[in-house]
Scaffold this motif. Structure first.
Motif, PDB file in Angstrom:
ATOM      1  N   ASP A  89       0.844  -1.198   0.000  1.00  0.00           N
ATOM      2  CA  ASP A  89       0.000   0.000   0.000  1.00  0.00           C
ATOM      3  C   ASP A  89       0.874   1.241   0.000  1.00  0.00           C
ATOM      4  N   TYR A  90       0.384   2.311  -0.601  1.00  0.00           N
ATOM      5  CA  TYR A  90       1.142   3.555  -0.616  1.00  0.00           C
ATOM      6  C   TYR A  90       0.216   4.716  -0.279  1.00  0.00           C
ATOM      7  N   THR A  91       0.819   5.787   0.183  1.00  0.00           N
ATOM      8  CA  THR A  91       0.012   6.932   0.609  1.00  0.00           C
ATOM      9  C   THR A  91       0.244   8.165  -0.257  1.00  0.00           C
ATOM     10  N   ASN A  92       1.380   8.239  -0.928  1.00  0.00           N
ATOM     11  CA  ASN A  92       1.720   9.435  -1.690  1.00  0.00           C
ATOM     12  C   ASN A  92       1.072   9.374  -3.073  1.00  0.00           C
ATOM     13  N   SER A  93       0.136  10.278  -3.337  1.00  0.00           N
ATOM     14  CA  SER A  93      -0.572  10.257  -4.617  1.00  0.00           C
ATOM     15  C   SER A  93       0.310  10.714  -5.779  1.00  0.00           C
ATOM     16  N   MET A  94       1.507  11.228  -5.488  1.00  0.00           N
ATOM     17  CA  MET A  94       2.428  11.623  -6.551  1.00  0.00           C
ATOM     18  C   MET A  94       3.144  10.414  -7.170  1.00  0.00           C
ATOM     19  N   PHE A  95       3.126   9.296  -6.496  1.00  0.00           N
ATOM     20  CA  PHE A  95       3.788   8.106  -7.037  1.00  0.00           C
ATOM     21  C   PHE A  95       3.075   7.674  -8.321  1.00  0.00           C
ATOM     22  N   ASP A  96       3.848   7.447  -9.371  1.00  0.00           N
ATOM     23  CA  ASP A  96       3.253   7.044 -10.629  1.00  0.00           C
ATOM     24  C   ASP A  96       3.981   5.877 -11.292  1.00  0.00           C
ATOM     25  N   TYR A  97       4.942   5.323 -10.586  1.00  0.00           N
ATOM     26  CA  TYR A  97       5.638   4.162 -11.124  1.00  0.00           C
ATOM     27  C   TYR A  97       5.980   3.259  -9.959  1.00  0.00           C
ATOM     28  N   PHE A  98       5.706   1.969 -10.130  1.00  0.00           N
ATOM     29  CA  PHE A  98       5.821   1.028  -9.024  1.00  0.00           C
ATOM     30  C   PHE A  98       6.631  -0.190  -9.471  1.00  0.00           C
ATOM     31  N   LEU A  99       7.418  -0.703  -8.538  1.00  0.00           N
ATOM     32  CA  LEU A  99       8.326  -1.782  -8.878  1.00  0.00           C
ATOM     33  C   LEU A  99       8.345  -2.814  -7.759  1.00  0.00           C
ATOM     34  N   TRP A 100       8.707  -4.008  -8.125  1.00  0.00           N
ATOM     35  CA  TRP A 100       9.008  -5.041  -7.145  1.00  0.00           C
ATOM     36  C   TRP A 100      10.461  -5.473  -7.335  1.00  0.00           C
ATOM     37  N   TYR A 101      11.152  -5.574  -6.192  1.00  0.00           N
ATOM     38  CA  TYR A 101      12.507  -6.070  -6.178  1.00  0.00           C
ATOM     39  C   TYR A 101      12.548  -7.322  -5.307  1.00  0.00           C
ATOM     40  N   LYS A 102      13.484  -8.182  -5.649  1.00  0.00           N
ATOM     41  CA  LYS A 102      13.662  -9.439  -4.941  1.00  0.00           C
ATOM     42  C   LYS A 102      15.067  -9.454  -4.369  1.00  0.00           C
ATOM     43  N   LYS A 103      15.195  -9.921  -3.126  1.00  0.00           N
ATOM     44  CA  LYS A 103      16.514  -9.907  -2.502  1.00  0.00           C
ATOM     45  C   LYS A 103      16.792 -11.244  -1.821  1.00  0.00           C
ATOM     46  N   TYR A 104      17.900 -11.862  -2.240  1.00  0.00           N
ATOM     47  CA  TYR A 104      18.405 -13.046  -1.552  1.00  0.00           C
ATOM     48  C   TYR A 104      19.397 -12.601  -0.486  1.00  0.00           C
ATOM     49  N   PRO A 105      19.584 -13.410   0.552  1.00  0.00           N
ATOM     50  CA  PRO A 105      20.575 -13.076   1.582  1.00  0.00           C
ATOM     51  C   PRO A 105      21.956 -12.841   0.973  1.00  0.00           C
ATOM     52  N   ALA A 106      22.661 -11.867   1.481  1.00  0.00           N
ATOM     53  CA  ALA A 106      24.043 -11.559   1.080  1.00  0.00           C
ATOM     54  C   ALA A 106      24.143 -11.084  -0.368  1.00  0.00           C
ATOM     55  N   GLU A 107      23.009 -10.691  -0.968  1.00  0.00           N
ATOM     56  CA  GLU A 107      23.043 -10.107  -2.300  1.00  0.00           C
ATOM     57  C   GLU A 107      22.249  -8.813  -2.294  1.00  0.00           C
ATOM     58  N   GLY A 108      22.518  -7.950  -3.282  1.00  0.00           N
ATOM     59  CA  GLY A 108      21.702  -6.765  -3.429  1.00  0.00           C
ATOM     60  C   GLY A 108      20.362  -7.088  -4.058  1.00  0.00           C
ATOM     61  N   PRO A 109      19.361  -6.232  -3.869  1.00  0.00           N
ATOM     62  CA  PRO A 109      18.062  -6.449  -4.513  1.00  0.00           C
ATOM     63  C   PRO A 109      18.198  -6.435  -6.030  1.00  0.00           C
ATOM     64  N   THR A 110      17.374  -7.234  -6.690  1.00  0.00           N
ATOM     65  CA  THR A 110      17.341  -7.245  -8.146  1.00  0.00           C
ATOM     66  C   THR A 110      15.926  -6.938  -8.613  1.00  0.00           C
ATOM     67  N   PHE A 111      15.841  -6.210  -9.699  1.00  0.00           N
ATOM     68  CA  PHE A 111      14.556  -5.804 -10.251  1.00  0.00           C
ATOM     69  C   PHE A 111      13.772  -7.010 -10.739  1.00  0.00           C
ATOM     70  N   LEU A 112      12.476  -7.021 -10.436  1.00  0.00           N
ATOM     71  CA  LEU A 112      11.630  -8.140 -10.828  1.00  0.00           C
ATOM     72  C   LEU A 112      10.603  -7.733 -11.876  1.00  0.00           C
TER      73      LEU A 112
END
Lengths: 116, 113
Positions: free
Chosen positions: A24-47
Motif C-alpha cells: 500500500d502507498y500513501t503518496n498520490s504523486m507516485f506514478d511508477y511502481f516496482l518489485w525487487y527481490k533480494k536473496y541473503p548476502a546479495e543486493g536487490p534485483t529488479f523483478l
C-alpha cells in the motif's frame, strides 16, 4: 512517515500454489511502481514494474496489479517455486514532475518462503 | 556483466570512528544512491547523487555525508560512528530517471561496537 507499506512481514506458501504479496502507498504523486527481490548476502534485483497508466503487467510467472483508487498493488507468483524464497520489496517513484531523479521509496519487505 | 561494487562485505568499527563506505559502478550511470536496510524498516534512502560533485539528502541523512568526486565512485561517510548505525548498507546506481534502472551492489554489513 512510511509512504510505502508492506504490512505482511512474512508469507509461507506451498510449491505450485499462488503467492500474493501486497503493498500500500500513501503518496498520490507516485506514478511508477516496482518489485525487487533480494536473496541473503546479495543486493536487490529488479523483478517487475508497472506504470500508473496501467492496472496490470505480466512477465512469465509474475503479475503485478495496481489499484490506484485504493493506492494498493500486489504481486502474484504462479506457480510458486522454492527458488522464489526471498525478501520481496515493493518500491515507488514519482517520475512525472521532474526532480525525483528516479529515486525509489521502498516498503519494509515481505519474506516469502516456498515449501517443496 | 554490469556491476556495482561495494568495497567491503563486512566491517566492524568502534563508536566514534570515522567510517568510509566505498561504491564503484562501471556502467557510466549518472545517478547513485546509498540506502540502509534494517529489519522491519525496509530500505531507507540516506543520500543520492545525480552528477559529479552533486548530492541530495534522502530520508535519513543525519550522521552521514557523501562524496562524489568521480562519476563512477560514490562514498558514504559516517563522521562519528554510533551503534545505531549498525546496519546493512546498499549502494545503487541508475542510468535514467526511472527507478527500474537501479543496479544494486551486494551490500556492506557494518557493525559499530
Amino acid at each position: 512517515d512510511q509512504q510505502v507499506k508492506q504490512n505482511s512481514p512474512s508469507l509461507s506458501v506451498q510449491e505450485g500454489r499462488i503467492s500474493i504479496l501486497n503493498c500500500d502507498y500513501t503518496n498520490s504523486m507516485f506514478d511508477y511502481f516496482l518489485w525487487y527481490k533480494k536473496y541473503p548476502a546479495e543486493g536487490p534485483t529488479f523483478l517487475i514494474s508497472i506504470s500508473s497508466i496501467k492496472d496490470k503487467n505480466e512477465d512469465g510467472r509474475f503479475t503485478v496489479f495496481l489499484n490506484k483508487s485504493a493506492k494498493h498493488l500486489s504481486l502474484h507468483i504462479v506457480p510458486s517455486q522454492p527458488g522464489d524464497s526471498a525478501v520481496y520489496f515493493c518500491a515507488a517513484s514519482a517520475i512525472s514532475g521532474g526532480t525525483s531523479y528516479g529515486k525509489l521509496t521502498f516498503g519494509q519487505g515481505t519474506i516469502l518462503t516456498v515449501h517443496p | 556483466d554490469v556491476k556495482v561494487t561495494q568495497s567491503s562485505r563486512y566491517l566492524v568499527k568502534r563508536t566514534g570512528e570515522k567510517v568510509f563506505l566505498e561504491c564503484v559502478q562501471d556502467m557510466d550511470h549518472e545517478n547513485m544512491f546509498w540506502y540502509r536496510q534494517d529489519p522491519g524498516l525496509g530500505l531507507r534512502l540516506i543520500y543520492f547523487s545525480y552528477d559529479v560533485k552533486m548530492k541530495e539528502k534522502g530520508d535519513i541523512p543525519e550522521g552521514y555525508s557523501v562524496s562524489r568526486e568521480k562519476k563512477e565512485r560514490f562514498s558514504l561517510i559516517l563522521e562519528s560512528a554510533s551503534t545505531n548505525q549498525t546496519s546493512m548498507y546498499l549502494c545503487a546506481s541508475s542510468f535514467s530517471l526511472q527507478g527500474w534502472g537501479y543496479t544494486f551492489g551486494s551490500g556492506t554489513r557494518l557493525t559499530v561496537v
